[in-house]
Scaffold this motif. Structure first.
Motif, PDB file in Angstrom:
ATOM      1  N   LEU A 536      10.470  -4.422  24.770  1.00  0.00           N
ATOM      2  CA  LEU A 536      10.077  -3.637  23.592  1.00  0.00           C
ATOM      3  C   LEU A 536       9.978  -2.148  23.897  1.00  0.00           C
ATOM      4  N   ARG A 537       9.887  -1.786  25.183  1.00  0.00           N
ATOM      5  CA  ARG A 537       9.816  -0.366  25.540  1.00  0.00           C
ATOM      6  C   ARG A 537      11.172   0.321  25.368  1.00  0.00           C
ATOM      7  N   ASN A 538      12.215  -0.448  25.230  1.00  0.00           N
ATOM      8  CA  ASN A 538      13.545   0.129  25.023  1.00  0.00           C
ATOM      9  C   ASN A 538      13.692   0.468  23.535  1.00  0.00           C
ATOM     10  N   ALA A 539      13.390   1.707  23.184  1.00  0.00           N
ATOM     11  CA  ALA A 539      13.354   2.116  21.781  1.00  0.00           C
ATOM     12  C   ALA A 539      14.345   3.245  21.516  1.00  0.00           C
ATOM     13  N   VAL A 540      14.717   3.393  20.258  1.00  0.00           N
ATOM     14  CA  VAL A 540      15.588   4.484  19.826  1.00  0.00           C
ATOM     15  C   VAL A 540      14.778   5.773  19.791  1.00  0.00           C
ATOM     16  N   VAL A 541      15.268   6.795  20.462  1.00  0.00           N
ATOM     17  CA  VAL A 541      14.584   8.092  20.514  1.00  0.00           C
ATOM     18  C   VAL A 541      15.149   8.984  19.411  1.00  0.00           C
ATOM     19  N   ILE A 542      14.253   9.583  18.622  1.00  0.00           N
ATOM     20  CA  ILE A 542      14.661  10.466  17.530  1.00  0.00           C
ATOM     21  C   ILE A 542      15.013  11.834  18.108  1.00  0.00           C
ATOM     22  N   SER A 543      16.142  12.384  17.721  1.00  0.00           N
ATOM     23  CA  SER A 543      16.622  13.638  18.321  1.00  0.00           C
ATOM     24  C   SER A 543      15.825  14.844  17.849  1.00  0.00           C
ATOM     25  N   ASN A 544      15.321  14.815  16.618  1.00  0.00           N
ATOM     26  CA  ASN A 544      14.540  15.962  16.126  1.00  0.00           C
ATOM     27  C   ASN A 544      13.238  15.480  15.496  1.00  0.00           C
ATOM     28  N   PRO A 545      12.319  14.947  16.312  1.00  0.00           N
ATOM     29  CA  PRO A 545      11.093  14.349  15.771  1.00  0.00           C
ATOM     30  C   PRO A 545      10.125  15.389  15.222  1.00  0.00           C
ATOM     31  N   LEU A 546       9.219  14.912  14.366  1.00  0.00           N
ATOM     32  CA  LEU A 546       8.158  15.782  13.857  1.00  0.00           C
ATOM     33  C   LEU A 546       7.162  16.129  14.951  1.00  0.00           C
ATOM     34  N   GLY A 547       7.081  15.277  15.944  1.00  0.00           N
ATOM     35  CA  GLY A 547       6.176  15.479  17.067  1.00  0.00           C
ATOM     36  C   GLY A 547       6.259  14.266  17.974  1.00  0.00           C
ATOM     37  N   GLU A 548       5.526  14.288  19.102  1.00  0.00           N
ATOM     38  CA  GLU A 548       5.597  13.183  20.057  1.00  0.00           C
ATOM     39  C   GLU A 548       5.135  11.876  19.431  1.00  0.00           C
ATOM     40  N   ASP A 549       4.141  11.935  18.538  1.00  0.00           N
ATOM     41  CA  ASP A 549       3.628  10.719  17.920  1.00  0.00           C
ATOM     42  C   ASP A 549       4.628  10.090  16.953  1.00  0.00           C
ATOM     43  N   PHE A 550       5.715  10.793  16.661  1.00  0.00           N
ATOM     44  CA  PHE A 550       6.733  10.276  15.744  1.00  0.00           C
ATOM     45  C   PHE A 550       8.125  10.388  16.372  1.00  0.00           C
ATOM     46  N   SER A 551       8.204  10.177  17.679  1.00  0.00           N
ATOM     47  CA  SER A 551       9.451  10.457  18.393  1.00  0.00           C
ATOM     48  C   SER A 551      10.311   9.222  18.617  1.00  0.00           C
ATOM     49  N   LEU A 552       9.794   8.011  18.344  1.00  0.00           N
ATOM     50  CA  LEU A 552      10.548   6.785  18.549  1.00  0.00           C
ATOM     51  C   LEU A 552      10.652   5.993  17.249  1.00  0.00           C
TER      52      LEU A 552
END
Length: 798
Positions: A536-552
C-alpha cells in the motif's frame, strides 16, 4: 413586481379566475410568487351612517349609537373618540369575519351592541393605503358612499399579484408590460394607452431650460418637459391606493405621479424644482475631483469618478438613475418643475447604486437596460396626469437629446426550423399570430421578424422559438425522443443499480454517508503501522500538490474513515456510524494511469458497535446484493487491525471460486491511538467491483414447505481455538439432502468443560420435500454429522 388586478384591467380583460390566471402566467414564463387578496379576511362589513349618539348609562367612555346601514338601523356601542353624528363609517355586522376573528352579538356594560365600527387596524389596512385614517379610532369615509355597500368595493380593495421578473425582461417591471403578456396568454386584446398632452401653459420649453450630455456612453437619451403653476398637495385616493397596493408609499401629487408612471410604464421619472436649477441648464456628466452631493435622504455622498451625475450649470443636483439631490427637491413652495425621463447605461447605474448602498425601484429598472423608445411616451404620460389632476400646466414642447438611435433588429423567420427545434408541427399562421400579439413585426413576404424595441432579449432563432413555445403552451408540446442513433432512453447501468443497493442498505443499517478527499499524506502509512515494504506504500505521487498532506493519491480509505470518526469522537459525539463509497488508486506496472478501484468503507464506534455488529452489516449487504455464497475467514496478519478480532470476506465469483472481497474488524489499539479514536473502533473495507461481479438481481422461487420439519440440537466439546465456521462447513457437508438449516445458539466455556476446550451447541432442521421424515432418517444424518466432527476436529458429544 406587484401588480394590482384592477390596474392591469385598465389594459387587458382578465377573463379567468385569479388562480387560473396565475397558473397561466407562470407557465408562460412570468412566474407568480404569490397573490395577496386585500379583502380576503373581510366579510359582512358595510358602510353605515351614524344617526344619533348618546352616553352609555354605565360607562363614561362608551356611547350608544344608532347606525343606518341602508336596510335597517342598528344599535352599536362604541368607545371611539373621533366619530360624530353624520359620519359614514365601516360597520362589521353580527357574523362578520375580520382578520382578528368573528363578530358576535354582545353586551357592553349591560347594553346590547349589534355590530362594531371598524378602524383600519381591524380591517388589516395601513396608513399608506388610507393616509387620511386617524392614528387612533374608527375610520371615517370621505364623502357620502352608498349605505350598506360592501367596504371592499368602497375602499377599492384589490387582489395583488406578485411576479418574479427575470433580469432579461425589464419590460415586465411595469403594469403595461405585464398587461401585454397577459393579453397574449389569455388571447385578449391589449388596450394600448392613449396619451394626449394639452400644453396649456404659455411659452416654449427652450426658453426655460437647455440640456447637454457630456458622457453619451453613459447617458443614451435624456428627455425633459417643463410644468408651470405647480400646486403641491396630496394625490387623489385612487392613485394613493394603487401605489400602496403596488408597494409604494404615497408622498404628494408630483412625486406620486412620477412613481405611478414608473410602475405603469417601467420608466423611472424624476422631477426637479426648476427654480433651483442654476443657470437653467441641465448637464449630464461624471463628477469633478472632490465633488460631493447631499441626496434626498439628507446624506452627504462622496462621488466616484465613474458615477454619472445630473448637474446644473454649477453643481450636481442628482445622481443619475439612483437618487435626486436635496438642493433641487420638490417642496410646497415649488411652482415650476422639470420632468426628467432618461435612459442610462445599466452597468454604470448598478455600480453606482452598489457603491452608495442606494438600490431603489428606479435603479433596479435602469440597471437591467431600459427601452430607449419608452422615454418620450412615459414623459408624456407623466405630463398628462399632471394636467388631469390639476397639479400644473405643461409648457409647450419636449427637449430630446438622443445619443443612441434605436436600430431595429431583423431576424429570419423560419417556421420549419422553429418546429424542428421544438419538436412541434405548429402552423405558420399560428406563429404569426403569436408574434403579432407580442407586437413583433412580421414580414411574411420576406420571411423576417423584428422584435419591438422593449424586447432587447430577442437576438437569435432560439429566442424566437422560446416565444412560440411560451404562448403555444408547453402543455401542448408532446414529449418526444431525439431523432437519430444517439437517441435512447436513459436508464441506470447494472453497476449504478448495485451502488444504489449498497447505499440504501447502509442507510437502512443506520449509517450516514461521508465524503473525503482522494489525496493523502505520506505519513498515513506510518500511522497505520504498515511495514516499510507494504504494497500500500506504493502510491501515485501528484506532480503539483497543494502541499505534503495532499501529495499522494490514496491506496486505502481507512485513514480517511478514521479521521472522520476521530472528528466525531473529539467533538463529544458518543457514537458514530459512517460509510463512504469512493476510490483508491493502485499503480499498475507498465501503465501511466493507476487502477481506480471503487471501495466501500464502513466505520463505527460507541453504542452497540462491536465485531458482530459490523459483520452483521456486511451480511445484510450480501443478502441485499443477492450474494448467496460467502464466508468470513479469521485474519491475524493485517497490521492496522486487532489480530484476534479481524476477518477477511470471501465471495464466490462467476467461476465458482472463492475470491477476496474485503476485510473487517476492530482497529488495532495503537492505530486507534494514533488517530485519537476510541480503543474499540471498527472498520470494514470491501472491493465494490468484486461484490458487484458476484451479485445478482435474480430471485429464485421456493415454494412453502408441505411437510413438517424435524429439529435436533447437537452440543459438542472442541478445542477452544477452533473456529465455529469450520464446524458449520463440516455439518453442512455431512448433513445430506435433508439438512435444511443449521444455527449456532450457544458457545460455552467454564465449569463442566475441560480447560482449553469449549462447548458449541447447534440447532439443526431437517425436512424432505416429498414426505414427512421419520426419526430413522434424521438419526442416520445426525450420526454422519457427529462422526464427521469427531474425525475432523476430535469433537466429543456432550
Amino acid at each position: 413586481m406587484k401588480a394590482p388586478i384592477k390596474w392591469l384591467s385598465d389594459f387587458v380583460n382578465i377573463n379567468v379566475p385569479i388562480k387560473e390566471y396565475t397558473e397561466a402566467m407562470t407557465l408562460s414564463g412570468s412566474k407568480v410568487e404569490g397573490v395577496e387578496d386585500m379583502g380576503r379576511d373581510i366579510e359582512k362589513v358595510v358602510v353605515g351612517k351614524i344617526l344619533s349618539m348618546e352616553r352609555h348609562p354605565n360607562a363614561d367612555k362608551l356611547r350608544i349609537c344608532k347606525v343606518d346601514i341602508g336596510s335597517e338601523v342598528l344599535q352599536i356601542v362604541t368607545g371611539a373618540p373621533n366619530v360624530k353624528e353624520g359620519d359614514y363609517i365601516p360597520v362589521a355586522l353580527v357574523g362578520a369575519k375580520l382578520p382578528g376573528g368573528e363578530i358576535r352579538l354582545s353586551k357592553l356594560r349591560g347594553v346590547e351592541s349589534y355590530g362594531m365600527m371598524c378602524s383600519i387596524d381591524e380591517l388589516n389596512l395601513t396608513k399608506d393605503y388610507l393616509p387620511d385614517a386617524p392614528d387612533y379610532g374608527v375610520y371615517v369615509f370621505k364623502g357620502t358612499p352608498e349605505l350598506g355597500a360592501d367596504v371592499k368595493d368602497v375602499l377599492d380593495l384589490d387582489k395583488v399579484v406578485e411576479f418574479e421578473i427575470t433580469s432579461n425582461r425589464p419590460d415586465c417591471l411595469s403594469i403595461i408590460g405585464l398587461a401585454r403578456e397577459s393579453a397574449a396568454v389569455l388571447g385578449e386584446t391589449f388596450k394600448i394607452p392613449k396619451v394626449e398632452v394639452k400644453e396649456e401653459a404659455g411659452g416654449d420649453i427652450n426658453d426655460f431650460v437647455s440640456i447637454e450630455i457630456k458622457n453619451p456612453e453613459l447617458c443614451y437619451r435624456y428627455t425633459a418637459r417643463v410644468v408651470k403653476d405647480v400646486k403641491i398637495g396630496p394625490s387623489p385616493e385612487w392613485m394613493q391606493r394603487r401605489l400602496a397596493a403596488a408597494g409604494m408609499r404615497p408622498i404628494n401629487n408630483i412625486v406620486d405621479i412620477t412613481n405611478y408612471v414608473m410602475l405603469e410604464y417601467g420608466q423611472p421619472m424624476h422631477a426637479f424644482d426648476l427654480e433651483q436649477v442654476q443657470g437653467r441648464k441641465i448637464v449630464v456628466r461624471t463628477p469633478e475631483e472632490g465633488e460631493t452631493i447631499r441626496t434626498l435622504d439628507g446624506q452627504d455622498r462622496e462621488l466616484d469618478p465613474e458615477m454619472l451625475l445630473i448637474c446644473d450649470a454649477n453643481r450636481p443636483i442628482g445622481v443619475a438613475g439612483v437618487m435626486g439631490g436635496e438642493n433641487s427637491e420638490i417642496t410646497e413652495k415649488t411652482s415650476t418643475i422639470l420632468l426628467e425621463s432618461a435612459t442610462f447605461n445599466g452597468s454604470s447605474i448598478r455600480r453606482t447604486a452598489k457603491k452608495m448602498g442606494l438600490r431603489s425601484e428606479a435603479s433596479i429598472r435602469f440597471e437591467k437596460g431600459l427601452d430607449i423608445e419608452n422615454a418620450i411616451p412615459a414623459l408624456n404620460r407623466c405630463a398628462q396626469l399632471i394636467e388631469l389632476l390639476g397639479a400644473g400646466k405643461v409648457v409647450k414642447g419636449v427637449i430630446d437629446c438622443n445619443c443612441k438611435q434605436y436600430e431595429k433588429r431583423v431576424l429570419k423567420f423560419e417556421p420549419e426550423r422553429i418546429n424542428s427545434f421544438l419538436g412541434t408541427e405548429i402552423e405558420t399562421a399560428e406563429m404569426v399570430r403569436i408574434f403579432k400579439s407580442l407586437e413583433f413585426e412580421v414580414d411574411e413576404k420576406n420571411m423576417t421578424v423584428s422584435p419591438p424595441s422593449f424586447r432587447n432579449d430577442i437576438v437569435e432563432l432560439a429566442d424566437l422559438c422560446e416565444e412560440i413555445a411560451r404562448f403555444y403552451d408547453y402543455n401542448n408540446i408532446k414529449p418526444t425522443l431525439l431523432s437519430g442513433k444517439e437517441s435512447m432512453q436513459g436508464r441506470k447501468t447494472y453497476k449504478q443499480k448495485m451502488e444504489d443497493v449498497i447505499r440504501n442498505t447502509m442507510y437502512a443499517c443506520g449509517l450516514n454517508e461521508a465524503y473525503t478527499f482522494s489525496f493523502a499524506s505520506p505519513r498515513v502509512f506510518d500511522t497505520l503501522n504498515l511495514a516499510k515494504d507494504h504494497p500500500l506504500r506504493n502510491a501515485v505521487v501528484i506532480s503539483n500538490p497543494l502541499g505534503e498532506d495532499f501529495s499522494l493519491m490514496r491506496t486505502t480509505t481507512i485513514p480517511d474513515m478514521l479521521k472522520s470518526l476521530s472528528t466525531n469522537y473529539n467533538r463529544n459525539n458518543p457514537e458514530a456510524a459512517l460509510f463512504e463509497l469512493s476510490y483508491v488508486y493502485i499503480p499498475t506496472d507498465g501503465k501511466e494511469l493507476p487502477d481506480e478501484r471503487e471501495t466501500l468503507t464502513i466505520g463505527m464506534y460507541g453504542g452497540t458497535s462491536d465485531f458482530y455488529e459490523i459483520k452483521g452489516i456486511m451480511e445484510e449487504l450480501m443478502e441485499a446484493m443477492g450474494i448467496k455464497e460467502y464466508e468470513f475467514r479469521p485474519e491475524k496478519e493485517e497490521a492496522c487491525f486487532h489480530p484476534g478480532r479481524t476477518a477477511k470476506l470471501f465471495v464466490k465469483d462467476k467461476n465458482n471460486k472463492m475470491v477476496y472481497a474485503g476485510i473487517l474488524g476492530e482497529i488495532h489499539p495503537d492505530v486507534a491511538e494514533n488517530y485519537e479514536c476510541p480503543n474499540r473502533t471498527y472498520v470494514a473495507m470491501a472491493d465494490v467491483a468484486v461484490l458487484i461481479d458476484a451479485s445478482t438481481t435474480e430471485k429464485q422461487y421456493k415454494p412453502l414447505p408441505k411437510f413438517p420439519a424435524i429439529t435436533r440440537d447437537l452440543a459438542v466439546v472442541v478445542d477452544a481455538e477452533l473456529y465455529v465456521a469450520q464446524m458449520l462447513q463440516t455439518i453442512k457437508q455431512e448433513g445430506g439432502e435433508y439438512l435444511e438449516d443449521v444455527d449456532v445458539f450457544d458457545v460455552y466455556k467454564g465449569a463442566q468443560v475441560p480447560d482449553g476446550k469449549k462447548s458449541v451447541a447447534f440447532s439443526l432442521s431437517f425436512r424432505a420435500s416429498d414426505r414427512t421424515l421419520k426419526d430413522e432418517d434424521v438419526n442416520i444424518a445426525m450420526d454422519r454429522i457427529l462422526k464427521g466432527l469427531e474425525k475432523e476436529f476430535d469433537a466429543q458429544r456432550r
